[in-house]
Design a protein around this motif. Structure first.
Motif, PDB file in Angstrom:
ATOM      1  N   TRP A 198      29.473  50.119  40.925  1.00 29.47           N
ATOM      2  CA  TRP A 198      29.003  48.973  40.158  1.00 29.47           C
ATOM      3  C   TRP A 198      27.581  48.549  40.546  1.00 29.47           C
ATOM      4  O   TRP A 198      27.099  47.531  40.075  1.00 29.47           O
ATOM      5  N   ASP A 199      26.919  49.343  41.401  1.00 30.48           N
ATOM      6  CA  ASP A 199      25.550  49.070  41.855  1.00 30.48           C
ATOM      7  C   ASP A 199      25.405  47.622  42.331  1.00 30.48           C
ATOM      8  O   ASP A 199      24.526  46.880  41.887  1.00 30.48           O
ATOM      9  N   GLU A 200      26.282  47.247  43.248  1.00 25.54           N
ATOM     10  CA  GLU A 200      26.257  45.902  43.819  1.00 25.54           C
ATOM     11  C   GLU A 200      25.891  45.971  45.289  1.00 25.54           C
ATOM     12  O   GLU A 200      26.368  46.824  46.024  1.00 25.54           O
TER      13      GLU A 200
ATOM     14  N   LYS B  75      37.325  43.134  39.054  1.00 25.60           N
ATOM     15  CA  LYS B  75      36.828  43.427  40.401  1.00 25.60           C
ATOM     16  C   LYS B  75      37.598  42.635  41.451  1.00 25.60           C
ATOM     17  O   LYS B  75      37.941  43.163  42.516  1.00 25.60           O
ATOM     18  N   TRP B  76      37.859  41.369  41.165  1.00 16.24           N
ATOM     19  CA  TRP B  76      38.605  40.529  42.099  1.00 16.24           C
ATOM     20  C   TRP B  76      40.012  41.089  42.330  1.00 16.24           C
ATOM     21  O   TRP B  76      40.464  41.229  43.458  1.00 16.24           O
ATOM     22  N   GLN B  77      40.706  41.417  41.257  1.00 16.39           N
ATOM     23  CA  GLN B  77      42.061  41.948  41.378  1.00 16.39           C
ATOM     24  C   GLN B  77      42.063  43.295  42.113  1.00 16.39           C
ATOM     25  O   GLN B  77      42.965  43.577  42.895  1.00 16.39           O
ATOM     26  N   ARG B  78      41.057  44.102  41.889  1.00 16.15           N
ATOM     27  CA  ARG B  78      40.952  45.381  42.599  1.00 16.15           C
ATOM     28  C   ARG B  78      40.774  45.145  44.094  1.00 16.15           C
ATOM     29  O   ARG B  78      41.370  45.825  44.919  1.00 16.15           O
ATOM     30  N   ARG B  79      39.917  44.174  44.456  1.00 14.15           N
ATOM     31  CA  ARG B  79      39.717  43.867  45.874  1.00 14.15           C
ATOM     32  C   ARG B  79      41.007  43.372  46.514  1.00 14.15           C
ATOM     33  O   ARG B  79      41.334  43.737  47.639  1.00 14.15           O
ATOM     34  N   VAL B  80      41.744  42.533  45.795  1.00  9.78           N
ATOM     35  CA  VAL B  80      43.009  42.009  46.316  1.00  9.78           C
ATOM     36  C   VAL B  80      44.022  43.135  46.523  1.00  9.78           C
ATOM     37  O   VAL B  80      44.647  43.242  47.577  1.00  9.78           O
TER      38      VAL B  80
ATOM     39  N   LYS C 286      32.603  39.741  28.414  1.00  7.04           N
ATOM     40  CA  LYS C 286      32.796  40.992  29.142  1.00  7.04           C
ATOM     41  C   LYS C 286      32.546  40.785  30.637  1.00  7.04           C
ATOM     42  O   LYS C 286      33.288  41.294  31.476  1.00  7.04           O
ATOM     43  N   ALA C 287      31.507  40.015  30.971  1.00  8.73           N
ATOM     44  CA  ALA C 287      31.168  39.764  32.380  1.00  8.73           C
ATOM     45  C   ALA C 287      32.290  38.998  33.089  1.00  8.73           C
ATOM     46  O   ALA C 287      32.624  39.312  34.235  1.00  8.73           O
ATOM     47  N   PHE C 288      32.858  38.019  32.421  1.00  6.67           N
ATOM     48  CA  PHE C 288      33.949  37.248  33.018  1.00  6.67           C
ATOM     49  C   PHE C 288      35.169  38.134  33.271  1.00  6.67           C
ATOM     50  O   PHE C 288      35.794  38.076  34.324  1.00  6.67           O
ATOM     51  N   LEU C 289      35.501  38.979  32.309  1.00  5.74           N
ATOM     52  CA  LEU C 289      36.622  39.904  32.465  1.00  5.74           C
ATOM     53  C   LEU C 289      36.349  40.902  33.588  1.00  5.74           C
ATOM     54  O   LEU C 289      37.226  41.184  34.413  1.00  5.74           O
ATOM     55  N   MET C 290      35.140  41.415  33.657  1.00  5.15           N
ATOM     56  CA  MET C 290      34.795  42.392  34.703  1.00  5.15           C
ATOM     57  C   MET C 290      34.893  41.761  36.087  1.00  5.15           C
ATOM     58  O   MET C 290      35.382  42.399  37.024  1.00  5.15           O
ATOM     59  N   ASN C 291      34.470  40.516  36.230  1.00  8.37           N
ATOM     60  CA  ASN C 291      34.595  39.824  37.516  1.00  8.37           C
ATOM     61  C   ASN C 291      36.060  39.682  37.918  1.00  8.37           C
ATOM     62  O   ASN C 291      36.411  39.831  39.084  1.00  8.37           O
TER      63      ASN C 291
END
Length: 98
Positions: A46-48, A26-31, A18-23
């Motif tokens: 995402w409390d980051e 997030k990456w695709q959203r930023r792009v 799940k963590a790998f998919l979420m990363n």
């Protein structure tokens, strides 16, 4: 299904956790949304925290915004009610502040 439509080389079996998919999400959203002002809300969602150290940005330019602790531990992420508004409105008190 959406990944395959967009990228013929997409392989959903590569996302084993799940963590790998979420990363990746997030990456695709930023792009996709780069420069459109969504990152502030994403960091809160995402409390980051914020860390610009590997971005090529200059700490001198960003100053306090260069690195920020995550929103759940840092009140700098909140939009506070301006003191002038609190003073001018008898129905708002300091206790209404975020």
């Amino acid at each position: 299904m959406l990944g395959e439509k967009r990228d013929s080389a997409f392989d959903k079996s590569a996302y084993t956790t799940k963590a790998f998919l979420m990363n990746e999400i997030k990456w695709q959203r930023r792009v996709e949304l780069w420069g459109e002002g969504f990152s502030y809300h994403d960091h809160i969602r995402w409390d980051e925290g914020l860390d610009q150290s590997n971005s090529g940005a200059a700490a001198v330019l960003y100053q306090a915004g260069f690195m920020q602790a995550k929103p759940s531990t840092n009140s700098e992420w909140l939009f506070k009610i301006p003191q002038q508004e609190i003073d001018a409105n008898p129905f708002i008190s300091e206790s209404d502040q975020n």
